[in-house]
Design a protein around this motif. Sequence first.
Motif, PDB file in Angstrom:
ATOM      1  N   ASP A   1       0.840  -1.206   0.000  1.00 35.69           N
ATOM      2  CA  ASP A   1       0.000   0.000   0.000  1.00 35.69           C
ATOM      3  C   ASP A   1       0.874   1.255   0.000  1.00 35.69           C
ATOM      4  O   ASP A   1       1.882   1.311   0.709  1.00 35.69           O
ATOM      5  CB  ASP A   1      -0.872   0.036   1.270  1.00 35.69           C
ATOM      6  CG  ASP A   1      -2.025  -0.944   1.160  1.00 35.69           C
ATOM      7  OD1 ASP A   1      -2.333  -1.368   0.031  1.00 35.69           O
ATOM      8  OD2 ASP A   1      -2.599  -1.286   2.220  1.00 35.69           O
ATOM      9  N   CYS A   2       0.444   2.256  -0.759  1.00 33.45           N
ATOM     10  CA  CYS A   2       1.146   3.550  -0.776  1.00 33.45           C
ATOM     11  C   CYS A   2       1.041   4.185   0.610  1.00 33.45           C
ATOM     12  O   CYS A   2      -0.034   4.204   1.211  1.00 33.45           O
ATOM     13  CB  CYS A   2       0.491   4.443  -1.828  1.00 33.45           C
ATOM     14  SG  CYS A   2       1.028   6.150  -1.776  1.00 33.45           S
ATOM     15  N   THR A   3       2.155   4.727   1.103  1.00 31.89           N
ATOM     16  CA  THR A   3       2.131   5.361   2.430  1.00 31.89           C
ATOM     17  C   THR A   3       1.889   6.875   2.332  1.00 31.89           C
ATOM     18  O   THR A   3       1.915   7.566   3.346  1.00 31.89           O
ATOM     19  CB  THR A   3       3.459   5.121   3.175  1.00 31.89           C
ATOM     20  OG1 THR A   3       4.490   5.804   2.454  1.00 31.89           O
ATOM     21  CG2 THR A   3       3.805   3.647   3.290  1.00 31.89           C
ATOM     22  N   GLU A   4       1.736   7.369   1.096  1.00 38.22           N
ATOM     23  CA  GLU A   4       1.484   8.798   0.842  1.00 38.22           C
ATOM     24  C   GLU A   4       2.638   9.698   1.290  1.00 38.22           C
ATOM     25  O   GLU A   4       2.421  10.832   1.720  1.00 38.22           O
ATOM     26  CB  GLU A   4       0.155   9.247   1.461  1.00 38.22           C
ATOM     27  CG  GLU A   4      -1.038   8.513   0.876  1.00 38.22           C
ATOM     28  CD  GLU A   4      -2.382   8.979   1.401  1.00 38.22           C
ATOM     29  OE1 GLU A   4      -2.468  10.084   1.968  1.00 38.22           O
ATOM     30  OE2 GLU A   4      -3.361   8.217   1.242  1.00 38.22           O
ATOM     31  N   CYS A   5       3.868   9.182   1.187  1.00 35.79           N
ATOM     32  CA  CYS A   5       5.016   9.991   1.609  1.00 35.79           C
ATOM     33  C   CYS A   5       5.349  11.094   0.612  1.00 35.79           C
ATOM     34  O   CYS A   5       5.970  12.093   0.966  1.00 35.79           O
ATOM     35  CB  CYS A   5       6.236   9.110   1.846  1.00 35.79           C
ATOM     36  SG  CYS A   5       6.871   8.329   0.346  1.00 35.79           S
TER      37      CYS A   5
ATOM     38  N   PRO B   1       1.782  10.427  -8.560  1.00 35.41           N
ATOM     39  CA  PRO B   1       1.431   9.051  -8.183  1.00 35.41           C
ATOM     40  C   PRO B   1       0.643   8.995  -6.873  1.00 35.41           C
ATOM     41  O   PRO B   1      -0.331   8.259  -6.749  1.00 35.41           O
ATOM     42  CB  PRO B   1       2.792   8.371  -8.051  1.00 35.41           C
ATOM     43  CG  PRO B   1       3.714   9.182  -8.918  1.00 35.41           C
ATOM     44  CD  PRO B   1       3.216  10.590  -8.846  1.00 35.41           C
ATOM     45  N   ARG B   2       1.044   9.819  -5.895  1.00 32.24           N
ATOM     46  CA  ARG B   2       0.318   9.828  -4.622  1.00 32.24           C
ATOM     47  C   ARG B   2      -1.099  10.346  -4.804  1.00 32.24           C
ATOM     48  O   ARG B   2      -2.057   9.794  -4.236  1.00 32.24           O
ATOM     49  CB  ARG B   2       1.067  10.720  -3.610  1.00 32.24           C
ATOM     50  CG  ARG B   2       0.283  11.002  -2.361  1.00 32.24           C
ATOM     51  CD  ARG B   2       1.070  11.778  -1.324  1.00 32.24           C
ATOM     52  NE  ARG B   2       1.491  13.096  -1.771  1.00 32.24           N
ATOM     53  CZ  ARG B   2       2.181  13.944  -1.026  1.00 32.24           C
ATOM     54  NH1 ARG B   2       2.554  13.607   0.195  1.00 32.24           N
ATOM     55  NH2 ARG B   2       2.524  15.124  -1.485  1.00 32.24           N
ATOM     56  N   GLY B   3      -1.252  11.397  -5.593  1.00 31.88           N
ATOM     57  CA  GLY B   3      -2.581  11.961  -5.844  1.00 31.88           C
ATOM     58  C   GLY B   3      -3.507  10.924  -6.458  1.00 31.88           C
ATOM     59  O   GLY B   3      -4.672  10.794  -6.062  1.00 31.88           O
TER      60      GLY B   3
ATOM     61  N   VAL C   1      11.330   4.462  -7.905  1.00 34.26           N
ATOM     62  CA  VAL C   1      11.880   5.310  -6.841  1.00 34.26           C
ATOM     63  C   VAL C   1      11.166   5.111  -5.496  1.00 34.26           C
ATOM     64  O   VAL C   1      11.678   5.524  -4.471  1.00 34.26           O
ATOM     65  CB  VAL C   1      11.862   6.819  -7.208  1.00 34.26           C
ATOM     66  CG1 VAL C   1      12.663   7.090  -8.454  1.00 34.26           C
ATOM     67  CG2 VAL C   1      10.455   7.342  -7.361  1.00 34.26           C
ATOM     68  N   CYS C   2      10.021   4.455  -5.499  1.00 36.75           N
ATOM     69  CA  CYS C   2       9.269   4.274  -4.247  1.00 36.75           C
ATOM     70  C   CYS C   2      10.051   3.383  -3.281  1.00 36.75           C
ATOM     71  O   CYS C   2      10.477   2.298  -3.656  1.00 36.75           O
ATOM     72  CB  CYS C   2       7.910   3.636  -4.556  1.00 36.75           C
ATOM     73  SG  CYS C   2       7.005   3.183  -3.065  1.00 36.75           S
ATOM     74  N   PRO C   3      10.227   3.819  -2.037  1.00 43.77           N
ATOM     75  CA  PRO C   3      11.016   3.016  -1.083  1.00 43.77           C
ATOM     76  C   PRO C   3      10.431   1.626  -0.816  1.00 43.77           C
ATOM     77  O   PRO C   3      11.159   0.737  -0.381  1.00 43.77           O
ATOM     78  CB  PRO C   3      11.024   3.845   0.201  1.00 43.77           C
ATOM     79  CG  PRO C   3      10.282   5.086  -0.065  1.00 43.77           C
ATOM     80  CD  PRO C   3       9.757   5.076  -1.457  1.00 43.77           C
ATOM     81  N   ILE C   4       9.123   1.453  -1.055  1.00 46.98           N
ATOM     82  CA  ILE C   4       8.553   0.124  -0.824  1.00 46.98           C
ATOM     83  C   ILE C   4       8.037  -0.514  -2.111  1.00 46.98           C
ATOM     84  O   ILE C   4       7.409  -1.567  -2.093  1.00 46.98           O
ATOM     85  CB  ILE C   4       7.407   0.164   0.229  1.00 46.98           C
ATOM     86  CG1 ILE C   4       6.423   1.277  -0.113  1.00 46.98           C
ATOM     87  CG2 ILE C   4       7.961   0.322   1.632  1.00 46.98           C
ATOM     88  CD1 ILE C   4       5.167   1.244   0.718  1.00 46.98           C
ATOM     89  N   GLY C   5       8.280   0.142  -3.251  1.00 45.23           N
ATOM     90  CA  GLY C   5       7.921  -0.446  -4.540  1.00 45.23           C
ATOM     91  C   GLY C   5       6.431  -0.515  -4.818  1.00 45.23           C
ATOM     92  O   GLY C   5       5.959  -1.454  -5.467  1.00 45.23           O
TER      93      GLY C   5
HETATM   94  S1  SF4 Z   1       7.012   6.905  -2.977  1.00 42.56           S
HETATM   95 FE1  SF4 Z   1       5.693   5.081  -2.857  1.00 42.56          FE
HETATM   96  S2  SF4 Z   1       4.710   5.203  -0.855  1.00 42.56           S
HETATM   97 FE2  SF4 Z   1       5.554   7.256  -1.294  1.00 42.56          FE
HETATM   98  S3  SF4 Z   1       3.846   8.392  -2.292  1.00 42.56           S
HETATM   99 FE3  SF4 Z   1       5.055   7.438  -3.933  1.00 42.56          FE
HETATM  100  S4  SF4 Z   1       4.040   5.475  -4.324  1.00 42.56           S
HETATM  101 FE4  SF4 Z   1       3.308   6.191  -2.331  1.00 42.56          FE
END
Ligand code: SF4
Lengths: 389, 117
Positions: free
Chosen positions: B10-14, B34-36, B62-66
């Motif tokens: 799940d996206c963490t909205e960082c 991407p977060r939006g 680039v997402c730390p959790i993919g």
């Molecule tokens: S880097 Fe990953 S967790 Fe952070 S807002 Fe983007 S998709 Fe979501």
Amino acid sequence: MDQLESLFQPTQVSNREETRIAYSRDASRIQGECRAVVWPETVTDIVRLAQWAAETGVDLVPRGAGTGLCGGSTPQNSVVVDSARLRHIDVLNLQLKHVVVEAGVPLDQLNLNLRSSGLFLPVIPGSHRSATIGGMIATNAAGLHAVRYGRMSDWVEEVVVVDGKGEIQRLSVGDRNAFAGREGITGMIVQATLRLTEIPKSRSLTLFSFEHLADMLEQVKQLKTNSALSALEYLNPHAAGLVGWTARHCVLAEYYSGEGEIRDPAEMVNLWGARESLSARLTQAGFPISEDPQFPPEALEDNLDWLMVQNIPVFGHLGVGILHPRFLREDARIAELYYRVSASGGQISGEHGMGLKKRHWASEALKAEVLALKRQFDPQHIFNRGKLC
Amino acid sequence: MLIDLTENPDCTECGLCREACPVFQIQRQEEYSPRGRVMLDCAGLQTLVFYQCTLCRTCRIVCPIGHDPNGETLRSELINAGIETSANQTMIINIRLYGNPFGPLADGELPKVLTCC
Ligand code: SF4
Ligand SMILES: Cc1cc2nc3c(=O)[nH]c(=O)nc-3n(C[C@H](O)[C@H](O)[C@H](O)COP(=O)(O)OP(=O)(O)OC[C@H]3O[C@@H](n4cnc5c(N)ncnc54)[C@H](O)[C@@H]3O)c2cc1C
Ligand code: SF4
């Protein structure tokens, strides 16, 4: 709203549902309510907006990249003012080592642009890919190299701010108190003159791990006397295990010299990558709430020990005493942590700010300061109402 | 394999990925980041914003959790719900009628040459 729309180009303002949802919270995920968003392109756009807000009484919320962790840019039935289109890097003065930038420039973009000059802005929060210069000044960001370079206010020469009276203020280092760490309550930062420093010639890392906290803190004391030290990051055993490091008290030390054990650039990128992924990984692991207390050195052992006993994962900028313990949602131990911070003479907010999340913990002294600043810069309370305290 | 993850974190909205997104770079509005997009999806919206994704997956890299943005799924849900842009409709009609997305060629006009980066 019609009146607001008439002040700007159609591409500069939106109140459609998609916009309102996407701007309804920041990285803290504290839910708010957004009326509309404006994307100013010039300082006069913001002056016009501030005058409109003064007439209508609508609250304006300055926003950078929305990576803040306290709800500072979360709107409360407000109009969000997004700096995303204020992105010019204006003047680089190599002799003075100064650069003039607009508030919406992301830190990594600035440093990428500066690379050929051999200079950089060395305040590097974990959110460096996205965090904007305006947001970093407004939160007085610290970060991964704070042990060497301090925090954002140490690197700001001058800022241009549109205040709550709709006036353009040019504030210099002496007026730092009015904007650095004020989380947008005195107005919108539009432009800043920043000091820069030389990019280091070499870097190396050592990853230490310890069974006992006391041994670690003794080593940290020694490391801090090393003039080449540029970062001192801590992971407690619960956090270290999550990134595949030995589940002990780990310290990642970076040096601007070759004296560290790890000199291979790819290996260094991997280690920093693991460290920087921690925040998202801990959220994923069920610890979404990030705190940022700053403890004086003499209080570290007792408090780190308490966090260990509570099974709370912790990482942070140990070199300056800023820790990021991670909690469950609605975790009653957060209040206990704040009591411990106050009792030990520390700061409730080491670097993230107070925002909406911590405003109930604001001291009487802070409330008095904010009131005085509001009187001077924003008597009608149009900027970031209800934030900070 | 890039698409069809068995488990998508799940996206963490960082917000750490937003500068990497080519659509955000053009629009500079959070709803196109991407977060939006995740926030719009979580709110249950079916919106044309989901068509404005190049499916490049730079955000995932680039997402730390993919986190994977799942652009194909979001789009197919739009198509199932009959939500299309006029550009989409014209393109599909052109392909069906003329075998190319640009429509009929004028006399002597050569087919457009598409080059790739
Ligand atoms: S880097 Fe990953 S967790 Fe952070 S807002 Fe983007 S998709 Fe979501
Ligand atoms: C993964 C992760 C790691 C992080 N690591 C660190 C770290 O190491 N150190 C650290 O200090 N912080 C860290 N943070 C917190 C956050 O990134 C910083 O506070 C950052 O400075 C916020 O910048 P922003 O552009 O995202 O601002 P936003 O989140 O948009 O705003 C933050 C505050 O500043 C105000 N503001 C924004 N722009 C302006 C402006 N132009 N004028 C006036 N006020 C403005 C907003 O109203 C709000 O109160 C981290 C966050 C994340 C998600
Ligand atoms: S896959 Fe879509 S959301 Fe992700 S970076 Fe590419 S265009 Fe942006």
